[in-house]
Design a protein around this motif. Sequence first.
Motif, short mmCIF file in Angstrom:
data_model
loop_
_atom_site.label_atom_id
_atom_site.label_comp_id
_atom_site.label_asym_id
_atom_site.label_seq_id
_atom_site.Cartn_x
_atom_site.Cartn_y
_atom_site.Cartn_z
N PRO A 192 -13.49 0.25 -8.08
CA PRO A 192 -13.87 0.27 -6.67
C PRO A 192 -13.64 1.60 -5.98
O PRO A 192 -14.34 1.93 -5.03
CB PRO A 192 -12.98 -0.82 -6.05
N ILE A 193 -12.67 2.39 -6.44
CA ILE A 193 -12.43 3.67 -5.78
C ILE A 193 -12.82 4.85 -6.64
O ILE A 193 -13.06 5.94 -6.14
CB ILE A 193 -10.94 3.82 -5.37
N ARG A 205 -7.83 -5.20 -5.63
CA ARG A 205 -8.77 -4.09 -5.59
C ARG A 205 -8.88 -3.49 -4.19
O ARG A 205 -8.99 -2.26 -4.03
CB ARG A 205 -10.14 -4.56 -6.06
N ALA A 206 -8.86 -4.34 -3.16
CA ALA A 206 -8.93 -3.82 -1.79
C ALA A 206 -7.69 -3.01 -1.46
O ALA A 206 -7.78 -1.97 -0.79
CB ALA A 206 -9.09 -4.98 -0.81
N ARG A 233 -8.02 0.30 -3.22
CA ARG A 233 -9.00 1.14 -2.55
C ARG A 233 -8.43 1.80 -1.30
O ARG A 233 -8.60 3.00 -1.07
CB ARG A 233 -10.24 0.32 -2.19
N SER A 234 -7.71 1.02 -0.49
CA SER A 234 -7.19 1.55 0.77
C SER A 234 -6.00 2.48 0.58
O SER A 234 -5.78 3.38 1.38
CB SER A 234 -6.82 0.40 1.71
N SER A 274 -7.43 5.78 -2.50
CA SER A 274 -8.68 6.54 -2.44
C SER A 274 -8.45 7.97 -2.00
O SER A 274 -9.14 8.89 -2.45
CB SER A 274 -9.66 5.85 -1.50
N GLU A 313 0.82 -1.20 0.00
CA GLU A 313 0.00 0.00 0.00
C GLU A 313 0.86 1.26 0.00
O GLU A 313 0.57 2.23 -0.72
CB GLU A 313 -0.92 0.00 1.22
#
Length: 336
Positions: free
Chosen positions: A271-272, A320-321, A324-325, A328, A198
């Motif tokens: 997703p974001i 994707r998660a 998103r984190s 975003s 991330e």
Amino acid sequence: MSQHPKGPVLIDLDDDGATPSPSEAPPVPEPHLPPPEGAAMTTVAALATRDPSPLARWFWRLLLALVGTLVSIAAWRFVTDLIASNAMLGWAVSALFAAFGLVCLMIIIKEIAAFSRLARIDALHHAAETALADEDLAGARKLTDDLVTLYKGREDTRWGRDKLKSRRDEIFDASGLLTHAEDSLLAPLDTAARREVEAAARQVATVTALVPLALADVVAALTANLRMIRRIAEIYGGRSGTLGSWRLTRAVMSHLVATGAVAVGDDMLEPILGGGLLGKLSRRFGEGMVNGALTARVGVAAMEVCRPLPFGKGKRPSVRAIIRSSLSGLVMQDKG
């Protein structure tokens, strides 16, 4: 001849009294430019996976051997002549050369040890796949013992090692035992590796979006991905050196290129961003989002390569998660 009114005329341009802010204005449309496609990460993948020709390999090998030989002869003659003219100074310089040679030898030993540790991780990974395919309980128990040995001495794995050893003999199927090892020993390491992914995705996206210098996004993407892969290897026990990091990078990028995964479109960023929002972002922010998303995909692939056990069902991190984190906040910044 018509009469025109004299004096100032007041024209009301805003009936509701609300003054629009410059930050609320939509980005300038750029219909003449192609959509963002992550050029920086595509370039990094091409650089990492490009194989030199056999002729180029022999050129660099012979050049290195020739330069090393000439430098060694020149250093030897310099030291011997210096000893003949000034013995004390000559022996001092000889000691410096010896210390430099010792450091070079230690670096070589470190790189060899790093390659050996990476090979050990790879062997554990293949052993786990074999034990799962054959439902080999004995092989799975030996593998869990090897995992405990691998992480012996690391305080962050002490609780997991104790839990794994306490229930090792209570589980009588290979898949259940390896699932228990994954949950107790590798779950905290997966969390740490995900944080590295991330952070790298956020860094690449930010630099691409905010630094307009030529090749700055390529350099940032290359260095961030190399550092991310090296950190992931260290988290899982690989401790890769410089050459080992490059080998891992080549392995990860080759896998992504072979599977056609070095491409991200609206479906990955949906997703974001929401449907179709990628085209509404500014050009630089769009490139940043795509490069960050590709970095997240590289990070998940690096986790698969560096992990001593294959991901169990439902355990593989969602790209994707992660996107998103990690990204975003950048979208909110550009929209605001």
